[in-house]
Design an enzyme around this catalytic site. Structure first.
Site, PDB file in Angstrom:
ATOM      1  CE  LYS A 369      -3.392   2.462   2.837  1.00 43.23           C
ATOM      2  NZ  LYS A 369      -4.166   2.461   4.108  1.00 43.23           N
ATOM      3  CG  ASP A 374      -5.842   7.995   4.561  1.00 42.73           C
ATOM      4  OD1 ASP A 374      -6.692   8.615   3.892  1.00 42.73           O
ATOM      5  OD2 ASP A 374      -6.129   7.070   5.347  1.00 42.73           O
ATOM      6  CE  LYS A 381      -6.778   8.524   8.083  1.00 42.54           C
ATOM      7  NZ  LYS A 381      -7.371   7.241   8.513  1.00 42.54           N
ATOM      8  CG  ASP A 394      -2.313   4.936   5.219  1.00 42.84           C
ATOM      9  OD1 ASP A 394      -2.233   3.838   5.804  1.00 42.84           O
ATOM     10  OD2 ASP A 394      -3.364   5.342   4.700  1.00 42.84           O
ATOM     11  CG  ASP A 454     -10.293   7.100   6.671  1.00 48.07           C
ATOM     12  OD1 ASP A 454     -10.382   6.950   7.902  1.00 48.07           O
ATOM     13  OD2 ASP A 454      -9.193   7.239   6.104  1.00 48.07           O
ATOM     14  CD  GLU A 456      -6.962   5.311   2.414  1.00 50.31           C
ATOM     15  OE1 GLU A 456      -5.840   4.915   2.785  1.00 50.31           O
ATOM     16  OE2 GLU A 456      -7.935   5.426   3.190  1.00 50.31           O
ATOM     17  NE  ARG A 458     -10.858  -1.315   2.983  1.00 53.53           N
ATOM     18  CZ  ARG A 458     -11.482  -1.645   4.126  1.00 53.53           C
ATOM     19  NH1 ARG A 458     -12.623  -2.294   4.098  1.00 53.53           N
ATOM     20  NH2 ARG A 458     -10.947  -1.315   5.281  1.00 53.53           N
TER      21      ARG A 458
END
Length: 600
Positions: A369, A374, A381, A394, A454, A456, A458
């Site tokens: 990833k 993010d 968030k 992230d 959020d 995201e 995946r």
């Protein structure tokens, strides 16, 4: 990283081995004008967006602006200054030489003689003298000073304890006792802890030379001694290294020489240390990628770092960097939906390792990833524990992927082809960004209703996994800081693994036992997929609050070829150390061990 329905992904502590005997140029400092040894390189370019030099330039474009895409070198540099004018300082990393010796410890000359002791080693006989031969001899040499000081300092040999004495009239200026706990080191993790403690002592007194002795070497299995020596060396550099690239001032490490006494010597140990060097240069690289801030490490800069690996090790590596236009041609709608809001354009990164001489018997893929930041998107968030300020980590999955690539480029295992794949982008907010309720179409044709922007990671992994399977691989592992739910389940130092393949689970577990990294297999409960179904698309991108890490894994499974063995690793916990406020390099060591097992 998905918040797992208000469950925050708290930062984590994980031990990552690092050894630096010889070092290539410092990562993330100077890598503009990188030559990529592949004809299939494509990158996005325009007056407002071009590839950049880390710390000197970052890609910027006005919100909503969609630049025209061309085909340029992945290393094209820009003179536009990075956001905040932040640059990475040139920092001299520790250069430590480790040598195995079979000499008498009492004859050693240098700054610190460090003796690793168990609680049992400190027991005394009826004559009030140590029963342990090493401590008895050393205490007699020092006129009882060792026994006296350990009693005054209440040193009992517990793990993490240490006591250091300044001496005169001896060949060594100081003697230090390092606590091991109840047993002599029998694992990589325990051995590494000795090195970390020694590094802490060496830094505190600015020592330039250290000798390390195990008080009860008979407690270490003969076949483990060389591994223990290499792990101690790794831990030493782990304790010495401080990522000060973004600090105004940095302290210089004084330690230059470490002698390992009684753990072996000769070519076999030298080979172990060479392997540790190669492995740990990758761990350090991965750690520093995670530490780099998002205003400096953009998707394009991450692509340049990958391209630099291919350029440096062109005998075994090639790089393919895909821009947004090429990703559109490949119909990567799920990935591009996440990237749509950012002023920094996405980069799809594919490194391919092929062994010298060919003769490939197995093909593997490692997918990471790569969210360089993010925000959560429109599901931004917010609130305590959301960890938005840490969301530079992230891309920890991609850091593990490229760290492993760098290590393997030096180790050069035969018989195995490995594809390192990262769909790099940012998850931001703008008028061009995806909205809750939007439907995305992935490159395998499956449609996804976005019920949470959020979740995201995946979405980017979906297209990356399809791409990986299309390379004709036998096995795929993906790594991601995917869910806060996994941190809630396993805590900050254990990664969750999900796979339908018992064989692959055994392989990774065996690799982790060597690396010392912690993993735990969680179930893939198929009945939970019912909560991932959409009324208007093939699926939604996140389920309910319960079992969030399991439903995330079930989502990823939809994009993996059934003929390919696949594992998902959720490393949201151990990617980050709250104590050190830095990345850990988690995953690199286990990935390298896994590839080597498949190579053999």
């Amino acid at each position: 990283m998905a918040s797992a329905a208000s469950t925050s992904a708290t930062a984590a502590v994980a031990v990552a081995s690092r050894l630096l005997l010889r070092r290539s140029p410092h990562p993330l400092r100077r890598f503009a004008h990188v030559h990529v040894p592949s004809a299939a390189v494509s990158s996005r370019a325009s007056k407002s967006s071009s590839s950049s030099s880390f710390g000197a330039a970052a890609l910027r474009r006005p919100p909503g602006h969609r630049a025209r895409m061309g085909h340029t070198s992945a290393s094209a540099a820009s003179s536009v200054p990075a956001l905040g004018l932040t640059k990475a300082n040139a920092v001299e990393l520790p250069q430590v030489t480790f040598t195995g010796k079979d000499t008498e410890f009492s004859d050693w000359k240098g700054d610190i003689l460090a003796v690793a002791v168990t609680e049992k080693d400190l027991s005394k006989g009826s004559d009030s003298k140590y029963e342990n031969a090493v401590l008895k001899k050393l205490d007699e040499q020092l006129g009882g000073l060792l026994s006296e000081a350990s009693a005054e300092e209440d040193f009992t040999g517990k793990a993490g304890q240490s006591v250091v004495l300044r001496l005169s009239g001896q060949g060594f200026k100081r003697v230090g006792l390092i606590g091991l706990g109840q047993n002599a080191p029998s694992t990589t993790l325990a051995s590494r802890g000795i090195g970390e403690s020694v590094a802490s002592v060496a830094k505190s007194v600015q020592a330039t030379s250290v000798a390390i002795v195990i008080a009860s070497p008979a407690g270490i299995q003969e076949g483990f001694k060389l591994t223990a020596a290499a792990s101690i060396a790794s831990g030493t550099v782990l304790g010495l290294h401080d990522d000060s690239r973004f600090k105004a001032e940095s302290k210089k490490v004084q330690l230059k020489q470490v002698d390992l006494i009684g753990l072996g010597s000769g070519p076999e140990l030298d080979q172990k240390l060479k392997y540790a060097n190669d492995l740990c240069s990758g761990v350090i690289f991965g750690k520093e990628l995670v530490n780099a801030p998002a205003n400096v490490l953009t998707p394009a800069v991450l692509a340049e770092e990958a391209a630099k690996i291919a350029s440096t090790y062109s005998d075994v590596f090639t790089a393919t960097i895909l821009d947004e236009e090429k990703c559109q041609e490949l119909k990567m709608g799920s990935y591009l939906g996440v990237a749509a809001a950012s002023a920094n354009p996405p980069r799809f990164i594919h490194l391919c390792y092929k062994p010298v001489g060919g003769n490939v018997k197995r093909k593997l893929a490692i997918v990471g990833k790569g969210l360089t930041f993010d925000s959560g998107g429109y599901n931004i968030k917010t609130g305590p524990g959301c960890s938005i300020e840490l969301m530079k980590f992230d891309m920890g999955g991609s850091a593990a992927v490229f760290g492993a690539a760098k290590a393997l480029a030096q180790i050069k295992p035969p018989g195995v082809e490995v594809h390192f794949i990262v769909a790099a982008c940012e998850n931001m907010i703008s008028g061009t960004g995806m909205r809750p309720g939007d439907i995305l179409t992935a490159s395998n044709g499956k449609t996804i209703e976005v019920n949470n922007t959020d979740a995201e990671g995946r979405l980017t992994l979906a297209d990356a996994l399809v791409y990986a399977c299309n390379q004709g691989v036998d096995k795929v592992i993906d790594l991601a800081t995917l869910t806060g739910a996994c941190v809630v389940a396993l805590g900050p130092s254990i990664a969750g693994i999900f796979t339908p393949s018992d064989e692959l689970a055994k392989e990774v577990t065996a690799a982790s036992e060597i690396s010392g990294e912690k993993f735990w297999r969680l179930p893939m409960e198929e009945s939970y997929w019912e909560g991932m179904k959409s009324g208007v698309a093939d699926m939604v991108n996140t389920g309910g609050r319960q079992g969030g890490s399991i439903t995330a894994a079930l989502f990823l499974k939809q994009f993996v070829d059934e003929k390919v063995q696949w594992m998902h690793i959720d490393m949201a916990g151990p990617v980050w150390s709250d104590k050190k406020k830095a990345g850990t390099g988690f995953g690199v060591s286990t990935l390298v061990e896994w590839v080597l097992k498949n190579s053999s």
